[in-house]
Design an enzyme around this catalytic site. Structure first.
Site, short mmCIF file in Angstrom:
data_model
loop_
_atom_site.label_atom_id
_atom_site.label_comp_id
_atom_site.label_asym_id
_atom_site.label_seq_id
_atom_site.Cartn_x
_atom_site.Cartn_y
_atom_site.Cartn_z
CG ASN A 13 -44.91 -24.88 124.81
OD1 ASN A 13 -43.89 -25.53 124.60
ND2 ASN A 13 -45.68 -25.07 125.88
CE LYS A 15 -48.01 -27.69 125.11
NZ LYS A 15 -49.30 -28.01 125.72
CG HIS A 97 -46.35 -25.40 130.31
ND1 HIS A 97 -47.16 -26.51 130.43
CD2 HIS A 97 -46.79 -24.72 129.23
CE1 HIS A 97 -48.06 -26.49 129.44
NE2 HIS A 97 -47.85 -25.42 128.70
CD GLU A 99 -48.31 -29.66 128.72
OE1 GLU A 99 -47.19 -29.51 128.21
OE2 GLU A 99 -49.38 -29.53 128.09
CD GLU A 172 -50.35 -21.86 128.65
OE1 GLU A 172 -50.46 -21.86 127.43
OE2 GLU A 172 -49.61 -22.67 129.26
N GLY A 178 -54.66 -28.19 125.55
CA GLY A 178 -54.69 -29.41 124.74
C GLY A 178 -56.04 -30.10 124.73
CB SER A 217 -57.55 -25.15 123.21
OG SER A 217 -57.32 -26.39 123.86
N GLY A 238 -49.82 -23.90 121.73
CA GLY A 238 -49.21 -25.23 121.75
C GLY A 238 -49.47 -25.97 120.45
#
Ligand code: PGA
Length: 267
Positions: A13, A15, A97, A99, A172, A178, A217, A238
């Protein structure tokens, strides 16, 4: 003989990173550095790079995915991209997701409609779920994830044909994305069990056959802990997926798991 279905799935991903030109180069470099037949690889670049990445990956076994899709089929939704528009550019799509749940206030009901659109367009959905730190600390991690699944898959199951049997769920934990912190493998595996149980309750006919990924992560150092769990089928990566060497090491580790699992399946 190689099994027809790869046993481990690694999804990148990217992003909001890479220009179309950079994305094409990076995708090709990753494809060349990760050629492992027992690992299914999917790269999800930004929308504007789907075409260049698709061209760069021509002739490889790496698939392309979208990072999101609009919940409506078409219409006056400035800036939106429908599932149908992704057909021919992508065969997978990330939905829900954290985010987007955070930044666009996406609800489970909206995410459920996105899953419906993916199904209509033939895109394989990668549904993201996961608890926040406070929810884990309060002992409510599993309840949170089950609610997310019920809220979204309940809507998706109402469509023609019910739940997509190819459904992929990525667990996740929000606090792991992150941050450099990861869940423990055993906790991720317990959640994978809960996810399969919830999906069975929602009408998925073959919960054992569905793919559950871990994300948050993931690096070449942490991937092994997750793939050591039989209930975890791969990872949604990610930050580390933007680095060729990291992807090469992650996929190499995944190939060991793929080998071990396909041997176990034969005996
Ligand atoms: P991360 O992101 O690996 O950078 O934590 C994972 C994700 O958000 O899918």
């Amino acid at each position: 003989m190689m099994p027809l279905v790869p046993t481990v799935l690694i999804v990148a991903n990217w992003k909001m990173n890479t220009t179309p030109g950079d994305a094409a180069q990076l995708a090709r470099a990753i494809a060349d550095a990760t050629d492992e037949p027992l690992v299914k690889r999917v790269i999800c670049p930004p929308y504007v790079s789907l075409a260049t990445v698709g061209q760069a990956l021509a002739g490889t076994a790496v698939d392309v995915g979208g990072q999101d899709v609009h919940a409506e089929v078409s219409g006056a939704y400035t800036g939106g991209t429908s599932a149908e528009m992704l057909v021919g550019l992508a065969s997978w799509c990330i939905v829900g997701h954290s985010e987007r749940r955070r930044d666009q206030a996406e609800s489970d009901e909206l995410i459920g409609r996105k899953l419906l659109r993916c199904r209509e367009a033939g895109l394989v959905p990668i549904l993201c779920v996961g608890e926040r730190l406070a929810e884990r600390e309060q002992g409510r991690a599993e309840e949170t994830v089950r609610n997310q699944l019920e809220g979204s898959l309940g809507v998706a199951a109402s469509g023609a044909g019910g739940l997509d049997p190819r459904l992929v769920v990525a667990y996740e934990p929000v606090w792991a994305i992150g941050t450099g912190r990861t869940a423990r493998g055993v906790d991720a595996a317990a959640m994978a069990d809960a996810i399969r149980d919830s999906c069975a309750g929602l009408g998925l006919t073959d919960p054992a056959g569905m793919s559950v990924l871990y994300g948050g992560s993931v690096t070449s150092s942490s991937i092994g802990e997750f793939l050591a769990e039989p209930g975890i089928d791969g990872a949604l990566v990610g930050g580390a997926s933007l680095k060729v060497e990291e992807m090469a090491a992650i996929v190499a580790r995944a190939a060991l798991t793929g080998q071990a699992r396909s041997e176990a399946a034969r005996t």
